[in-house]
Design an enzyme around this catalytic site. Sequence first.
Site, PDB file in Angstrom:
ATOM      1  N   ASP A 149      13.837  39.158  40.261  1.00  0.00           N
ATOM      2  CA  ASP A 149      14.730  38.848  39.250  1.00  0.00           C
ATOM      3  C   ASP A 149      14.858  40.191  38.756  1.00  0.00           C
ATOM      4  O   ASP A 149      14.389  40.958  37.937  1.00  0.00           O
ATOM      5  CB  ASP A 149      13.586  37.909  38.133  1.00  0.00           C
ATOM      6  N   ASN A 194      24.945  43.275  45.509  1.00  0.00           N
ATOM      7  CA  ASN A 194      25.680  42.150  45.109  1.00  0.00           C
ATOM      8  C   ASN A 194      25.484  41.047  44.065  1.00  0.00           C
ATOM      9  O   ASN A 194      26.044  40.316  43.611  1.00  0.00           O
ATOM     10  CB  ASN A 194      25.785  41.010  46.561  1.00  0.00           C
ATOM     11  N   SER A 243      33.936  43.511  39.916  1.00  0.00           N
ATOM     12  CA  SER A 243      34.656  42.647  39.718  1.00  0.00           C
ATOM     13  C   SER A 243      36.092  43.184  39.298  1.00  0.00           C
ATOM     14  O   SER A 243      36.054  44.234  38.638  1.00  0.00           O
ATOM     15  CB  SER A 243      34.207  41.648  38.517  1.00  0.00           C
ATOM     16  N   TYR A 282      30.455  40.783  30.283  1.00  0.00           N
ATOM     17  CA  TYR A 282      30.736  40.810  31.445  1.00  0.00           C
ATOM     18  C   TYR A 282      31.538  42.004  32.170  1.00  0.00           C
ATOM     19  O   TYR A 282      31.145  42.831  33.075  1.00  0.00           O
ATOM     20  CB  TYR A 282      30.999  39.521  32.156  1.00  0.00           C
ATOM     21  N   LYS A 307      30.667  45.116  34.210  1.00  0.00           N
ATOM     22  CA  LYS A 307      31.298  45.585  35.702  1.00  0.00           C
ATOM     23  C   LYS A 307      31.915  46.854  35.772  1.00  0.00           C
ATOM     24  O   LYS A 307      32.041  47.859  36.683  1.00  0.00           O
ATOM     25  CB  LYS A 307      31.977  44.347  36.039  1.00  0.00           C
ATOM     26  N   GLY A 326      38.720  39.556  43.620  1.00  0.00           N
ATOM     27  CA  GLY A 326      39.340  38.460  42.630  1.00  0.00           C
ATOM     28  C   GLY A 326      38.363  37.153  42.607  1.00  0.00           C
ATOM     29  O   GLY A 326      37.233  37.173  42.389  1.00  0.00           O
ATOM     30  N   ILE A 355      36.434  34.604  44.689  1.00  0.00           N
ATOM     31  CA  ILE A 355      35.579  34.235  45.675  1.00  0.00           C
ATOM     32  C   ILE A 355      35.164  32.542  45.441  1.00  0.00           C
ATOM     33  O   ILE A 355      34.590  32.310  44.514  1.00  0.00           O
ATOM     34  CB  ILE A 355      34.734  34.925  46.489  1.00  0.00           C
ATOM     35  N   THR A 376      32.696  30.488  45.273  1.00  0.00           N
ATOM     36  CA  THR A 376      31.436  30.467  45.473  1.00  0.00           C
ATOM     37  C   THR A 376      30.741  29.474  44.384  1.00  0.00           C
ATOM     38  O   THR A 376      31.430  29.182  43.431  1.00  0.00           O
ATOM     39  CB  THR A 376      30.776  31.859  45.266  1.00  0.00           C
TER      40      THR A 376
END
Length: 270
Positions: free
Chosen positions: A64, A91, A143, A156, A160, A186, A188, A190
Amino acid sequence: MGDSLRGRRVLITGASSGLGKALAYVLAREGAELALAARRVELLDQFAATPAVHGATIHTFYCDLAQPGAAAALVTQAEAAMGGLDLLILNAGAVREEHLLDSDEQASREMMEVNLWSGYAAMRAALPGMIERGSGHIAVITSFCAYAHLPLSSVYSASKAAMASLSLVLANELPRNIGVTLVYPGIIRTPMFDHVQREVPVMRKLAFLGIDPEPAARAVLHAVRRRKRRLYLTAAAKAMAFSMRLAPQWTDAAVAHIYRRLPSKWLGSL
């Protein structure tokens, strides 16, 4: 790192789904030895048992990264399991879509821990061994929000952008035999992007600009082999980077103009 990653010892954070899982799949098929980390360790164990990666050496770890100290401990565990580390792929990421005034400070601090401080700690833990062995590589998945200044992503984007700057400065500090590749995705397609689409419905209209995880993983690993410093993973990421370099004020104004005119139903509950 050379054309082949066979036999390389690789640690991937955030490996239970999305790009991290796709990277694990491609690397396992190429014969790399893997240490995979995520909170959902049961998904890692399921992946390691699938026939598609039969024969690969895969170690799985619960981690974590919102907890201070977890990243450094993970690197120590991975090095002990594999006898060293050749490639570190950072990642894992956390995302919240919200106006700054609606943000929760504790949740924002946890996001900073995952997106910035855990990467910082993992680098500090992994680099001494790489430097001693005279080789190694770090790939950082950041990102395009690091430079795109998109509304509803203030914390966020800050996390990044900080991680991107840290990585690029580090690349200039390291000896030439230690590489750093900074990846600006850009969209993805997911599970994380699925979450974003539910929270911000307008993102559904942009899904066509995205890329699937496996082609994205192959592009990332190609960049690592070629020791590329930066990889803009999608056409949208490249276009935004070009626009921000060419006309930053105009680009920021255009982004704000579009956001202020979006129908409220396209922004969901935000």
